[in-house]
Design a protein around this motif. Structure first.
Motif, PDB file in Angstrom:
ATOM      1  N   ILE A  69     -19.374  14.338   0.347  1.00  0.00           N
ATOM      2  CA  ILE A  69     -18.977  14.105  -1.044  1.00  0.00           C
ATOM      3  C   ILE A  69     -20.193  14.091  -1.958  1.00  0.00           C
ATOM      4  O   ILE A  69     -20.174  14.671  -3.055  1.00  0.00           O
ATOM      5  N   ILE A  70     -21.270  13.463  -1.510  1.00  0.00           N
ATOM      6  CA  ILE A  70     -22.509  13.478  -2.296  1.00  0.00           C
ATOM      7  C   ILE A  70     -23.026  14.915  -2.430  1.00  0.00           C
ATOM      8  O   ILE A  70     -23.522  15.323  -3.489  1.00  0.00           O
ATOM      9  N   GLY A  71     -22.905  15.700  -1.357  1.00  0.00           N
ATOM     10  CA  GLY A  71     -23.278  17.116  -1.424  1.00  0.00           C
ATOM     11  C   GLY A  71     -22.444  17.870  -2.447  1.00  0.00           C
ATOM     12  O   GLY A  71     -22.961  18.714  -3.191  1.00  0.00           O
ATOM     13  N   ALA A  72     -21.137  17.561  -2.492  1.00  0.00           N
ATOM     14  CA  ALA A  72     -20.267  18.181  -3.499  1.00  0.00           C
ATOM     15  C   ALA A  72     -20.722  17.807  -4.903  1.00  0.00           C
ATOM     16  O   ALA A  72     -20.737  18.656  -5.809  1.00  0.00           O
ATOM     17  N   CYS A  73     -21.108  16.545  -5.080  1.00  0.00           N
ATOM     18  CA  CYS A  73     -21.592  16.098  -6.397  1.00  0.00           C
ATOM     19  C   CYS A  73     -22.858  16.841  -6.790  1.00  0.00           C
ATOM     20  O   CYS A  73     -23.037  17.197  -7.965  1.00  0.00           O
ATOM     21  N   MET A  74     -23.735  17.099  -5.827  1.00  0.00           N
ATOM     22  CA  MET A  74     -24.955  17.857  -6.112  1.00  0.00           C
ATOM     23  C   MET A  74     -24.625  19.292  -6.514  1.00  0.00           C
ATOM     24  O   MET A  74     -25.234  19.861  -7.422  1.00  0.00           O
ATOM     25  N   ALA A  75     -23.633  19.874  -5.828  1.00  0.00           N
ATOM     26  CA  ALA A  75     -23.221  21.240  -6.172  1.00  0.00           C
ATOM     27  C   ALA A  75     -22.646  21.292  -7.578  1.00  0.00           C
ATOM     28  O   ALA A  75     -22.934  22.208  -8.357  1.00  0.00           O
ATOM     29  N   TRP A  76     -21.821  20.308  -7.930  1.00  0.00           N
ATOM     30  CA  TRP A  76     -21.242  20.283  -9.273  1.00  0.00           C
ATOM     31  C   TRP A  76     -22.289  19.972 -10.334  1.00  0.00           C
ATOM     32  O   TRP A  76     -22.186  20.428 -11.471  1.00  0.00           O
ATOM     33  N   ALA A  77     -23.305  19.177  -9.968  1.00  0.00           N
ATOM     34  CA  ALA A  77     -24.400  18.913 -10.900  1.00  0.00           C
ATOM     35  C   ALA A  77     -25.141  20.204 -11.227  1.00  0.00           C
ATOM     36  O   ALA A  77     -25.484  20.470 -12.391  1.00  0.00           O
ATOM     37  N   LEU A  78     -25.381  21.021 -10.204  1.00  0.00           N
ATOM     38  CA  LEU A  78     -26.022  22.316 -10.427  1.00  0.00           C
ATOM     39  C   LEU A  78     -25.119  23.202 -11.276  1.00  0.00           C
ATOM     40  O   LEU A  78     -25.583  23.878 -12.207  1.00  0.00           O
ATOM     41  N   ASP A  79     -23.827  23.184 -10.979  1.00  0.00           N
ATOM     42  CA  ASP A  79     -22.843  23.930 -11.766  1.00  0.00           C
ATOM     43  C   ASP A  79     -22.914  23.529 -13.243  1.00  0.00           C
ATOM     44  O   ASP A  79     -22.951  24.378 -14.134  1.00  0.00           O
ATOM     45  N   ASN A  80     -22.954  22.224 -13.519  1.00  0.00           N
ATOM     46  CA  ASN A  80     -23.003  21.743 -14.901  1.00  0.00           C
ATOM     47  C   ASN A  80     -24.233  22.261 -15.634  1.00  0.00           C
ATOM     48  O   ASN A  80     -24.156  22.691 -16.795  1.00  0.00           O
ATOM     49  N   ASN A  81     -25.373  22.224 -14.961  1.00  0.00           N
ATOM     50  CA  ASN A  81     -26.612  22.668 -15.600  1.00  0.00           C
ATOM     51  C   ASN A  81     -26.650  24.178 -15.800  1.00  0.00           C
ATOM     52  O   ASN A  81     -27.164  24.657 -16.813  1.00  0.00           O
ATOM     53  N   LEU A  82     -26.114  24.921 -14.839  1.00  0.00           N
ATOM     54  CA  LEU A  82     -26.066  26.375 -14.999  1.00  0.00           C
ATOM     55  C   LEU A  82     -25.059  26.778 -16.072  1.00  0.00           C
ATOM     56  O   LEU A  82     -25.302  27.712 -16.841  1.00  0.00           O
ATOM     57  N   THR A  83     -23.935  26.060 -16.133  1.00  0.00           N
ATOM     58  CA  THR A  83     -22.932  26.350 -17.164  1.00  0.00           C
ATOM     59  C   THR A  83     -23.484  26.066 -18.548  1.00  0.00           C
ATOM     60  O   THR A  83     -23.132  26.741 -19.524  1.00  0.00           O
ATOM     61  N   ARG A  84     -24.363  25.073 -18.668  1.00  0.00           N
ATOM     62  CA  ARG A  84     -25.010  24.770 -19.946  1.00  0.00           C
ATOM     63  C   ARG A  84     -25.748  25.996 -20.474  1.00  0.00           C
ATOM     64  O   ARG A  84     -25.818  26.232 -21.680  1.00  0.00           O
ATOM     65  N   LYS A  85     -26.288  26.814 -19.568  1.00  0.00           N
ATOM     66  CA  LYS A  85     -27.034  28.000 -19.969  1.00  0.00           C
ATOM     67  C   LYS A  85     -26.152  29.056 -20.642  1.00  0.00           C
ATOM     68  O   LYS A  85     -26.653  29.904 -21.375  1.00  0.00           O
ATOM     69  N   VAL A  86     -24.846  29.013 -20.356  1.00  0.00           N
ATOM     70  CA  VAL A  86     -23.932  30.009 -20.948  1.00  0.00           C
ATOM     71  C   VAL A  86     -22.939  29.353 -21.899  1.00  0.00           C
ATOM     72  O   VAL A  86     -21.949  29.976 -22.289  1.00  0.00           O
ATOM     73  N   SER A  87     -23.188  28.094 -22.273  1.00  0.00           N
ATOM     74  CA  SER A  87     -22.204  27.337 -23.060  1.00  0.00           C
ATOM     75  C   SER A  87     -22.031  27.834 -24.487  1.00  0.00           C
ATOM     76  O   SER A  87     -21.084  27.445 -25.162  1.00  0.00           O
TER      77      SER A  87
END
Length: 203
Positions: A111-129
């Motif tokens: 679950i913590i690994g999933a949170c890390m993946a979603w954290a990366l997703d959030n930061n990468l999505t910020r680049k195209v927001s």
């Protein structure tokens, strides 16, 4: 789509379409948040109590802010840092049960690994927001959705009854589609760390 666009954007505003330079960021976000994150979450839910799993999901906000600060060089205020630390510490305290073993640690770590993946997703999505949030949501759903469906069927899963699938679809429209579009708009205006902080109390 048009109705949602009117709600999410100012009158007469035209959203910028995704460009070629947005593709690497979006592909990374889809892989991390749409494929790796859900897969790790399913492994974690299968090996953890639901309440503990929900509390551990608060790590997503802290990991998002930490990545934004350390990797993507976004300014993170002291208040956000303190708040994220308190949320993470509270989640650990509330989710803790018995003496941890290697077997019992697999679920929480997934679950913590999933949170890390979603954290990366959030930061990468910020680049195209700055691009059209509805277009981003559509692409994430159209690519990650069928992949996860195929993966579930390959792993031996079965299609649920039509009523269950319909109910899940309705939940998905709001819990994934609408919420993600609104989150992207928030990323555009507030950066990455602050929306993650607001999102952290959700679990």
């Amino acid at each position: 789509r048009r109705m949602a666009a009117r709600v999410l954007t100012a009158p007469q505003a035209r959203e910028q379409p995704l460009g070629r330079r947005d593709v690497p960021w979006l592909v990374g976000a889809i892989i991390a948040g749409g494929i790796v994150g859900p897969l790790l979450l399913m492994i974690g839910l299968n090996r953890s109590p639901a309440a503990a799993a929900s509390l551990l999901l608060t790590f997503e906000g802290g990991a998002t802010a930490l990545m934004a600060w350390l990797i993507f060089k976004e300014h993170v205020s002291r208040r956000i840092a303190i708040g994220m630390t308190c949320l993470a510490a509270g989640a650990v305290v509330l989710a803790w049960s018995d003496t941890p073993t290697v077997e019992s640690a697999i679920g929480p770590l997934a679950i913590i690994g999933a949170c890390m993946a979603w954290a990366l997703d959030n930061n990468l999505t910020r680049k195209v927001s700055l691009a059209d949030p509805l277009q981003i949501v559509e692409l994430k759903g159209l690519i990650a959705g069928p992949f996860n469906l195929a993966l579930g069927l390959w792993a031996g899963g079965l299609f649920p009854p039509a009523s269950t699938a319909l109910a899940a679809g309705v939940v998905g429209v709001f819990g994934y589609g609408v919420s993600l579009a609104l989150f992207i708009v928030a990323l555009r205006h507030l950066g990455t760390a602050r929306p993650a902080a607001y999102f952290s109390p959700a679990p």
